[in-house]
Design an enzyme around this catalytic site. Structure first.
Site, short mmCIF file in Angstrom:
data_model
loop_
_atom_site.label_atom_id
_atom_site.label_comp_id
_atom_site.label_asym_id
_atom_site.label_seq_id
_atom_site.Cartn_x
_atom_site.Cartn_y
_atom_site.Cartn_z
N TYR A 133 -8.20 15.84 -8.04
CA TYR A 133 -7.38 14.85 -8.75
C TYR A 133 -6.32 15.55 -9.58
O TYR A 133 -5.14 15.15 -9.57
CB TYR A 133 -8.28 13.99 -9.64
CG TYR A 133 -7.52 12.98 -10.48
CD1 TYR A 133 -7.06 11.79 -9.93
CD2 TYR A 133 -7.25 13.22 -11.83
CE1 TYR A 133 -6.36 10.87 -10.69
CE2 TYR A 133 -6.55 12.32 -12.60
CZ TYR A 133 -6.11 11.13 -12.03
OH TYR A 133 -5.41 10.22 -12.79
N ASN A 162 2.76 3.26 -10.67
CA ASN A 162 1.48 3.26 -11.36
C ASN A 162 0.28 3.41 -10.42
O ASN A 162 -0.76 3.92 -10.83
CB ASN A 162 1.34 1.97 -12.17
CG ASN A 162 -0.07 1.75 -12.66
OD1 ASN A 162 -0.54 2.40 -13.59
ND2 ASN A 162 -0.79 0.83 -12.01
N LYS A 169 -2.16 15.25 -9.42
CA LYS A 169 -1.35 14.86 -10.57
C LYS A 169 -0.40 15.97 -11.00
O LYS A 169 0.70 15.70 -11.51
CB LYS A 169 -2.26 14.43 -11.73
CG LYS A 169 -2.91 13.06 -11.51
CD LYS A 169 -1.87 11.96 -11.41
CE LYS A 169 -2.48 10.58 -11.35
NZ LYS A 169 -1.47 9.49 -11.33
N ASP A 192 0.88 -1.16 0.00
CA ASP A 192 0.00 0.00 0.00
C ASP A 192 0.92 1.21 0.00
O ASP A 192 1.66 1.43 0.96
CB ASP A 192 -0.89 -0.02 1.25
CG ASP A 192 -1.84 1.16 1.34
OD1 ASP A 192 -1.60 2.17 0.65
OD2 ASP A 192 -2.81 1.09 2.12
N THR A 212 -10.08 1.43 -18.51
CA THR A 212 -9.82 0.77 -17.23
C THR A 212 -11.00 1.01 -16.29
O THR A 212 -11.90 1.79 -16.59
CB THR A 212 -8.55 1.34 -16.56
OG1 THR A 212 -8.77 2.74 -16.28
CG2 THR A 212 -7.33 1.20 -17.47
#
Length: 235
Positions: free
Chosen positions: A144, A77, A148, A54, A179
């Protein structure tokens, strides 16, 4: 860096792009692929070595770095999504989670594995970032995108600081892929297998950054448009 004979560690390898990376690495001749997930029993790909990780747990990162002394390629990833307006009071908790997973987690991984990679004749890091590091969909991707954007800045810093020990850093920017994370998002999506293949080819070609699809390249070009895309052109 050449993949043939390398020893790779892929985080978030139980599905999506992480699983695609594991498949691509095996196909490209990696000697060993460690596939990391919070629950290693969810990793079913033959030929990889499942490991528990984790990336928000420093103790697990440190323990894994001590255990895996042969890693030459680290692929950061693992990541989480989440959407909503930044003025929503609940966004703060989501922002903490996204930063811990998407930005701080990869940094901790590099800090932990850099000493091991320094002893290798060839080593590299691939940081999976996003086209949304440069763009924000109003009311949807604010937190988000912030995580990033931080991941992109940290990846650039890692590249400069790891240069002295000969460890390459590739930043992978990609838009929506087919995905689980993007399942409810309309519009075209890239194949994670194709993105993994392109990233490996870019690394072997010595590139520092990969804009992996047309959407990403368009977003990047919009940074210098007039007015710049990030001032609201996506709204």
């Amino acid at each position: 860096m050449k993949i043939q004979g390398s020893v790779a560690l892929v985080t978030g390898a139980n599905r999506g792009l992480g699983s695609a990376f594991a498949r691509a690495l095996l196909a490209a001749g990696a000697a060993k692929v460690y596939a990391a997930a919070r629950d290693p029993s969810t990793i079913t790909l033959e030929g990889v070595v499942p490991v528990r990780l984790d990336v928000t747990r420093p103790d697990q990162i440190e323990a894994l770095a001590r255990e895996l002394g042969d890693v030459t390629l680290l692929i950061n990833n693992a990541g989480i999504g989440g959407s909503g307006p930044v003025l929503d009071p609940m966004v703060i908790d989501r922002l903490h989670q996204q930063f811990e997973t998407n930005a701080i987690g990869p940094l901790r991984m590099v800090q932990a594995f850099a000493p091991t990679m320094a002893t290798q004749s060839s080593s590299a890091v691939i940081n999976v970032i996003s086209a949304l590091s440069w763009a924000t969909l109003p009311g949807i991707t604010g937190s988000y995108s912030a995580s990033k954007a931080a991941a992109w800045a940290l990846s650039n810093a890692m590249r400069q600081e790891l240069k002295a020990q000969g460890t390459e850093v590739l930043s992978l920017h990609v838009a929506f892929m087919d995905t689980d994370m993007a399942r409810g998002v309309p519009g075209p999506k890239s194949s994670p297998d194709e993105i993994a293949r392109l990233a490996i080819a870019a690394l072997e070609a010595g590139k520092s950054e990969l804009l992996a699809d047309e959407v990403t390249r368009s977003v990047h070009a919009g940074l210098t448009a007039e007015p710049p895309m990030y001032l609201g052109m996506l709204g």
